[in-house]
Design a protein around this motif. Structure first.
Motif, short mmCIF file in Angstrom:
data_model
loop_
_atom_site.label_atom_id
_atom_site.label_comp_id
_atom_site.label_asym_id
_atom_site.label_seq_id
_atom_site.Cartn_x
_atom_site.Cartn_y
_atom_site.Cartn_z
N LEU A 47 -6.69 -7.09 -19.42
CA LEU A 47 -7.41 -8.24 -19.33
C LEU A 47 -8.53 -7.81 -18.92
O LEU A 47 -8.84 -6.65 -17.73
CB LEU A 47 -6.22 -9.14 -17.77
N THR A 48 -10.06 -8.35 -18.75
CA THR A 48 -11.02 -7.44 -16.98
C THR A 48 -10.53 -8.31 -16.42
O THR A 48 -9.47 -8.79 -15.56
CB THR A 48 -12.16 -8.92 -17.98
N ASP A 49 -11.36 -7.70 -15.62
CA ASP A 49 -11.11 -7.70 -13.85
C ASP A 49 -11.26 -9.03 -13.19
O ASP A 49 -10.57 -9.82 -13.61
CB ASP A 49 -12.47 -6.87 -13.45
N GLU A 50 -12.18 -10.50 -14.11
CA GLU A 50 -12.34 -11.87 -13.31
C GLU A 50 -10.56 -11.82 -14.27
O GLU A 50 -10.23 -13.08 -13.43
CB GLU A 50 -13.61 -12.18 -14.46
N GLU A 51 -10.21 -12.25 -14.94
CA GLU A 51 -9.14 -12.41 -16.11
C GLU A 51 -7.74 -11.65 -14.78
O GLU A 51 -6.66 -12.20 -14.55
CB GLU A 51 -8.62 -11.65 -16.90
N ARG A 52 -8.10 -10.34 -14.64
CA ARG A 52 -7.20 -9.87 -13.53
C ARG A 52 -6.43 -10.85 -12.46
O ARG A 52 -6.13 -10.76 -11.99
CB ARG A 52 -7.48 -8.46 -13.53
N LEU A 53 -7.56 -10.54 -11.91
CA LEU A 53 -7.80 -11.89 -10.40
C LEU A 53 -7.72 -12.92 -10.47
O LEU A 53 -6.89 -13.55 -9.63
CB LEU A 53 -9.77 -11.58 -9.92
N ALA A 54 -8.01 -13.85 -11.61
CA ALA A 54 -7.60 -15.02 -11.96
C ALA A 54 -5.99 -14.93 -12.09
O ALA A 54 -5.52 -16.20 -12.25
CB ALA A 54 -8.53 -15.24 -13.14
N GLY A 55 -5.75 -13.84 -12.87
CA GLY A 55 -3.99 -14.58 -13.54
C GLY A 55 -3.54 -14.68 -14.54
O GLY A 55 -2.57 -14.67 -14.77
N ARG A 56 -4.63 -14.94 -15.43
CA ARG A 56 -5.05 -15.34 -16.79
C ARG A 56 -6.14 -15.49 -17.48
O ARG A 56 -7.10 -14.76 -16.76
CB ARG A 56 -4.47 -17.24 -16.66
N ILE A 57 -5.65 -15.55 -18.87
CA ILE A 57 -7.30 -15.51 -19.51
C ILE A 57 -7.26 -16.97 -19.81
O ILE A 57 -6.91 -18.42 -19.54
CB ILE A 57 -6.57 -15.45 -20.78
N PRO A 58 -9.41 -17.47 -20.25
CA PRO A 58 -9.55 -18.41 -20.19
C PRO A 58 -8.82 -19.46 -20.64
O PRO A 58 -7.74 -19.03 -21.82
CB PRO A 58 -10.46 -18.37 -20.61
N GLU A 59 -8.38 -20.87 -20.23
CA GLU A 59 -8.16 -22.54 -21.27
C GLU A 59 -8.80 -22.33 -22.10
O GLU A 59 -8.54 -22.46 -23.01
CB GLU A 59 -7.80 -23.04 -20.18
N GLY A 60 -10.67 -22.47 -22.34
CA GLY A 60 -10.79 -21.43 -23.92
C GLY A 60 -10.62 -20.69 -24.83
O GLY A 60 -11.30 -21.16 -25.71
N HIS A 61 -9.39 -19.87 -24.59
CA HIS A 61 -9.59 -18.75 -25.32
C HIS A 61 -8.75 -19.11 -26.81
O HIS A 61 -8.21 -21.00 -27.06
CB HIS A 61 -8.17 -17.87 -24.62
N LYS A 62 -9.06 -18.04 -28.19
CA LYS A 62 -8.45 -19.53 -28.84
C LYS A 62 -7.00 -19.36 -29.06
O LYS A 62 -6.60 -20.39 -30.09
CB LYS A 62 -9.17 -18.39 -30.22
N VAL A 63 -6.03 -17.52 -28.73
CA VAL A 63 -4.93 -18.73 -28.60
C VAL A 63 -4.36 -19.46 -27.60
O VAL A 63 -3.77 -20.62 -28.67
CB VAL A 63 -3.92 -17.62 -28.18
N VAL A 64 -5.42 -20.09 -26.73
CA VAL A 64 -4.45 -21.29 -25.90
C VAL A 64 -4.80 -22.77 -26.91
O VAL A 64 -3.78 -23.05 -26.21
CB VAL A 64 -5.40 -21.31 -24.61
N ARG A 65 -6.12 -22.85 -26.92
CA ARG A 65 -5.91 -23.66 -28.44
C ARG A 65 -5.34 -23.83 -29.24
O ARG A 65 -4.89 -24.68 -29.44
CB ARG A 65 -7.73 -23.49 -28.30
#
Length: 750
Positions: A255-273
């Motif tokens: 995870l990137t630092d931003e994702e680590r702080l958020a505790g998740r990958i973005p909702e727009g990530h291709k796998v989430v889609r």
């Protein structure tokens, strides 16, 4: 004629030859059964079953109990033949099932061994201790499974070139979960994806995408676990994705630092889609280190798969050591043992500890059939229920909505706030102690688990009472003045008192060991201890819980059994003589570093689960006075956490007082469950009084069982005085560093 045959069968069974007591115990523990479970199934007392297994003077069952017990042992002997014996096919008739509400093992533990020499396997976590809330040879590893035929999606194969982990497989009673509770998914350089299951089974994974992997898991993999109690739910399958599997399915390996702080990958990530297009949903915490992918349940059918992603820091190194660096088969072994003995991980060890409470005491159950034969959901007695309840104002942590009307910078004192925490106390050494050579630390095993055992806690909302008469059997929070309790003279028996040097003892009523100065809020065990010491108490106010019960008993029993079974696998058995116990504990972590990781995780499950009972807001954009997410859980119960900590601290103080009254020795430091004494020798046997091999009644006793003590570490008195002089802190808590003697400047902000 059949009745005559039945009578003959019963007559033969009533004189059935039973195996020796040691073999009876081996068979029970091999199948992961507790004494309580066997007792419930045979409708006898726990002590009765314990007597049947006694190595000293075993008792013999009689009548129908003997027939049922012989049947149970016979079927277990078929599943777990003695070393050197040839296994026979199990009988067709199943063994007696545990009654509703009795936690059943999710898996049958079998002999566990260490990794093959030369294999990379990290040792257990070492370092400064987290204080918040000649042994026998180990049995040989289980044989590698033979290749079987079948569809490519579920074919099983041995791990080529790798040692198969010890078998921890389903007991065979539920074919839905024949491959165990979880699998570690790994992608090879040849493009093949394999799922490594506990017990050495390896499945070919045909899925080309994450949605397809979820479908395969639910439809073909036969992963998951049976419920731990009658009204509960089966455990969802857990997939652990290695870095190569993440790459294969289009996910980042870190995870990137931003994702680590958020505790998740973005909702727009291709796998989430991809998941959304396939009509799969994620929980509110999103796609993070512990992701849950599900579809809404239809009736009693659940469609849910949980993911664990070690490279996203799902396995905290403080509790899981270097498990995230283990090869797939070895990681499957570690997590499989934990899942079999505790439960399938549901997140961090803290989350799992809390989820275990609910799994053992589900909030609802199905009602008895009505006149029309239909059932409905109703409250499950003994549980915390489905809806959260408010805590008492004194139990609320700072910032709670109940305190929204307090002035902004108001600091609540002990007469406004319940402050039951673990010990952090130390004092300067006396002249006599300075003349001794060693500082010896002893540590209480599973102290907080032992504090939960048999503890009556509130199940419902509190009731406010003015000027109540104190009732030691009623859980609650009491406003009472205990400043008059004088530790220089305390009651240590029914009719016996002891004169002590109160200046060398911590107060039992405050975490820092300071004598209280006036009225303060205390949990029931703390106030009850003041009465036990021989002093009168007069509460002026209380929040009590008339609806109560021993909610944590089964939780304690499962974690206790997990701990003791795993330590036995590491060569440390229960009921060892003191010298043998100390010898068995010497280097126990190195005998099987993977099982040492399991022990660490079990301990963290206890402390973390209790800590979750008063979870604070974290990164939720929260402001004081506003509710936070954890408050919506029925398991957000700061009063239960306070009661367990109170009882744990009181249990420790009681032993300290007994020790001082009997030996004249006083602790120089106490940190949570660790106590340090000055001694002439370096062994705990130079501190603890034993007479003819027997410990002081009510005092410290060496052993592995929860509540007993082990050797934490020994340093020299010169070391202790040098550390305190270095930091100009004559009362520095040496218990924090007694294990290995390492103290860094960072510990003191230098």
């Amino acid at each position: 004629m059949s009745e005559l045959f039945d009578a003959v069968d019963a007559l033969v069974a009533s004189r059935a030859q039973l195996p020796p007591a040691e073999e009876r115990k081996r068979l029970r523990t091999a199948h992961g059964l507790t004494l309580d479970q066997v007792a419930a199934a045979l409708q006898v007392r726990r002590a009765t079953v314990s007597g049947w297994e006694s190595s000293k003077k075993p008792t013999e069952p009689r009548g129908p109990e003997r027939e049922a017990y012989a049947r149970l042992l016979g079927q277990l002997a078929q599943l777990y033949p003695a070393p050197g014996a040839k296994a026979e096919p199990p009988a067709a008739t199943p063994a007696p099932a545990a009654p509703t509400g009795t936690p059943a093992p999710t898996e049958a533990p079998t002999p566990l061994t260490g990794p093959e020499p030369g294999r990379r396997s990290p040792a257990a976590t070492v370092g400064t201790r987290d204080r918040s809330v000649g042994p026998p040879d180990l049995p040989p590893a289980a044989p590698r499974p033979a290749r079987t035929t079948g569809p490519s999606s579920t074919s099983r194969r041995p791990v080529t070139g790798k040692p198969a982990p010890a078998a921890v497989v389903a007991s065979g009673t539920d074919p839905r979960f024949e491959n165990g509770p979880l699998a570690v998914v790994d992608a090879g350089t040849d493009g093949r994806v394999l799922a490594y299951c506990p017990g050495g089974r390896v499945l070919d994974v045909p899925a080309k995408s994450l949605p397809a992997l979820v479908d395969w898991t639910l439809k073909e993999a036969k992963l998951g676990g049976p419920r731990l109690s009658g009204p509960g739910k089966d455990a969802d399958p857990l997939l652990v994705l290695t870095e190569s599997a993440l790459e294969r399915y289009g996910l980042p390996t870190a995870l990137t630092d931003e994702e680590r702080l958020a505790g998740r990958i973005p909702e727009g990530h291709k796998v989430v889609r991809q998941l959304k297009r396939a009509e799969w949903k994620l929980t509110k915490r999103g796609f993070g280190p512990w992701a849950r992918i599900y579809r809404p349940a239809t009736g009693a059918e659940r469609a849910c798969v949980q993911l664990c992603i070690p490279s996203w820091q799902a396995l905290d190194a403080r509790h899981w050591g270097g498990a995230d660096r283990l090869p797939p088969a070895e990681l499957a072994r570690v997590l499989g043992v934990y899942a079999a003995r505790v439960m399938t991980p549901r997140g961090s060890t803290a989350v799992t500890g809390l989820e275990l409470m609910t799994a053992l005491h589900p909030p609802t159950r199905a009602s008895e059939p009505g006149a029309d034969g239909t059932r409905h959901s109703e409250h499950n007695p003994g549980s915390l229920g489905r809806d959260p309840v408010d805590c008492a104002p004194c139990e609320a942590p700072d910032g709670h909505p109940l305190l929204a009307d307090l002035p902004r910078f108001h600091v609540r004192g002990p007469d406004e706030k319940l402050f039951e925490e673990a010990y952090d106390w130390a004092r300067p050494l006396t002249d006599d102690e300075c003349m001794r050579r060693h500082l010896v630390g002893i540590d209480v095993n599973m102290a907080f688990a032992a504090g939960a055992n048999g503890l009556t806690v509130g199940l419902g909302a509190p009731t406010h009472v003015r000027a109540p008469a104190f009732d030691p059997k009623l859980p609650g929070s009491w406003l009472v003045d205990l400043s008059h309790v004088d530790l220089s003279r305390v009651k240590v028996g029914k009719d016996s008192w002891a004169d002590l040097d109160a200046g060398l003892l911590p107060s039992p009523f405050t975490p820092k060991g300071e004598r209280p100065e006036g009225p303060a809020w205390y949990a029931t065990p703390t106030v009850a201890y003041a009465v036990e010491l021989g002093y009168e108490v007069r509460p002026t106010e209380a929040y009590v819980r008339p609806e109560n019960g021993r909610y944590l008993d089964t939780w304690y029993q499962r974690l206790r059994d997990a701990f003791l079974t795993t330590m036995a696998d590491l060569g440390v058995g229960a009921d060892l003589p003191p010298a043998d116990f100390l010898a068995a504990m010497d280097g126990w972590e190195k005998r099987d570093p993977q099982l040492a990781i399991v022990v660490s995780a079990i301990k963290a499950t206890v402390k973390g689960g209790l800590g979750k009972l008063r979870e604070r807001p974290r990164g939720e954009g929260w402001r004081p006075g506003e509710p936070w997410r954890a408050l919506s859980r029925p398991t957000w119960r700061p009063d239960i956490r306070a009661a367990v900590i109170s009882r744990t601290r009181i249990n420790l103080h009681r032993k300290i007082v007994k020790h001082a009254a009997f030996t004249g020795r006083y602790p120089v430091a106490v940190l949570s469950d660790c106590v340090v004494y000055a001694a002439d020798g370096s062994s705990p046997l130079d501190v603890l009084p034993y007479r003819d091999g027997r410990p002081l009644p009510g005092g410290f006793k060496l052993g592995i069982n929860p509540g007993l003590v082990k050797h934490e570490g020994t340093q020299s008195v010169l070391w202790g005085e040098g550390v305190r002089e270095r930091f100009d802190a004559p009362d520095l808590n040496l218990a924090r560093y007694i294990k290995d003697g390492t103290v860094t400047d960072a510990d003191h902000g230098e």
